[in-house]
Design an enzyme around this catalytic site. Sequence first.
Site, PDB file in Angstrom:
ATOM      1  CG  HIS A  89      -2.375   0.530   0.765  1.00 57.72           C
ATOM      2  ND1 HIS A  89      -3.392   0.272   1.502  1.00 57.72           N
ATOM      3  CD2 HIS A  89      -2.739   1.326  -0.207  1.00 57.72           C
ATOM      4  CE1 HIS A  89      -4.477   1.017   0.963  1.00 57.72           C
ATOM      5  NE2 HIS A  89      -3.853   1.520  -0.100  1.00 57.72           N
ATOM      6  CG  HIS A 129       2.496  -1.730   4.319  1.00 58.54           C
ATOM      7  ND1 HIS A 129       1.870  -2.750   4.015  1.00 58.54           N
ATOM      8  CD2 HIS A 129       3.220  -1.763   5.751  1.00 58.54           C
ATOM      9  CE1 HIS A 129       1.924  -3.529   5.474  1.00 58.54           C
ATOM     10  NE2 HIS A 129       2.465  -2.746   6.169  1.00 58.54           N
ATOM     11  CG  ASP A 150      -5.532  -5.353   4.851  1.00 65.73           C
ATOM     12  OD1 ASP A 150      -6.347  -4.421   4.985  1.00 65.73           O
ATOM     13  OD2 ASP A 150      -4.244  -5.012   5.012  1.00 65.73           O
ATOM     14  CG  ASP A 206      -2.412   1.743   5.434  1.00 65.12           C
ATOM     15  OD1 ASP A 206      -2.041   0.981   6.307  1.00 65.12           O
ATOM     16  OD2 ASP A 206      -2.848   1.055   4.486  1.00 65.12           O
ATOM     17  CG  ASP A 210      -6.366  -0.631   4.757  1.00 60.98           C
ATOM     18  OD1 ASP A 210      -5.998  -1.631   5.410  1.00 60.98           O
ATOM     19  OD2 ASP A 210      -5.331  -0.196   4.204  1.00 60.98           O
ATOM     20  CG  ASP A 246      -5.058  -3.097   2.348  1.00 63.24           C
ATOM     21  OD1 ASP A 246      -4.720  -4.178   2.105  1.00 63.24           O
ATOM     22  OD2 ASP A 246      -4.103  -2.771   3.295  1.00 63.24           O
ATOM     23  CG  HIS A 298      -4.043  -2.513   8.601  1.00 61.01           C
ATOM     24  ND1 HIS A 298      -4.207  -3.188   7.505  1.00 61.01           N
ATOM     25  CD2 HIS A 298      -3.596  -2.910   9.659  1.00 61.01           C
ATOM     26  CE1 HIS A 298      -3.926  -4.238   8.168  1.00 61.01           C
ATOM     27  NE2 HIS A 298      -3.481  -4.285   9.187  1.00 61.01           N
ATOM     28  CD  GLU A 323      -0.217  -4.393   1.588  1.00 61.65           C
ATOM     29  OE1 GLU A 323       0.141  -5.351   1.863  1.00 61.65           O
ATOM     30  OE2 GLU A 323       0.421  -3.234   1.841  1.00 61.65           O
TER      31      GLU A 323
END
Length: 311
Positions: A100, A145, A236, A132, A128, A234, A130, A279
């Site tokens: 990312h 990332h 994830d 980030d 995401d 992302d 996260h 990712e």
Amino acid sequence: GDLGIVAVGFSGGQPKAGVDAGPAALIDSGLLSEISNELGYRIHGDQQVNLYKELVPESDPDYRGMKNPRTVSAVNKRLAAQVYEHASQGRLVLTLGGDHSVAIGTLAGSAKAIRERLNRDIAVIWVDAHSDINTPESSDSGNIHGMPLAFATGLARDDNDEYFGWIKEDMRMSVKKLVYIGLRDVDAGEKKILRDNGIKAFSMFDVDRHGIGRVVEMALAHIGTDTPIHLSFDVDALDPMWAPSTGTPVRGGLTLREGDYICESVHQTGQLVAIDLVEVNPSLAATEAGALETVRAGCSLVRCALGDTLL
Ligand code: ARG
Ligand code: MN
Ligand code: MN
């Protein structure tokens, strides 16, 4: 429509090998031919995966706690120019990552191009697990990332061109135009950054409480209806059940349908100017099937964002 493709085989924003093979896996599974043959886009740009090996410096010591800082900076500077070129021509830009950290370049390129071409600020929908948005100083890991939004918004800055100093004001986006969906693993330092800057975020708690339909509606309402949108997805964000083959999986995520729904809805606004899908790391799943599922999920998200419909 016209689509600019940028395939970035880059893993320097985090420590696990294999995410550089993400774009090739997505392309090999037929994504680009579906985009042109079934969805009817004219694809522009290099359909080969860029590895940017020539940009990797001989030595790259940590700087302000960041790992591989000169490499990540140099690759993103190039990437920003590629995305800028496509977006300036009025193409919808699709970037296939890569980790990312590549969003540092994609956001810089689209922010500048949209500002010049449409005289508008981009809005960013960041999907995401996260957030980030660590600064080099707030990051525990030093992995870039986990920092792209700090550089994209100007919360993190550096004067030195070799360490992201090439990101000038006209390449930045506003924290007011950022909205998250899917968060469930946010560092303590990041929570403070989100709070201090009044950044809009819909966590998995919000998805559970309101349902994905209402969350997307509220996210779009926050950025405003008439605003160019950069979607940074992302993989994830999806639950590991659908996307196990990624570097930092977190349980309790979006279903594949919820992810697809976000992409379908953003497409429907007619305001989409850029998409990142990042990712996907085909080498991390426990089984071959897990890697394939993750690639399939990534392809599904991209197709939905490009206007593939169920009926
Ligand atoms: N917050 C953690 C960090 O700063 C994890 C970031 C994960 N980012 C990602 N793009 N998967 O290192
Ligand atoms: Mn993530
Ligand atoms: Mn991310």
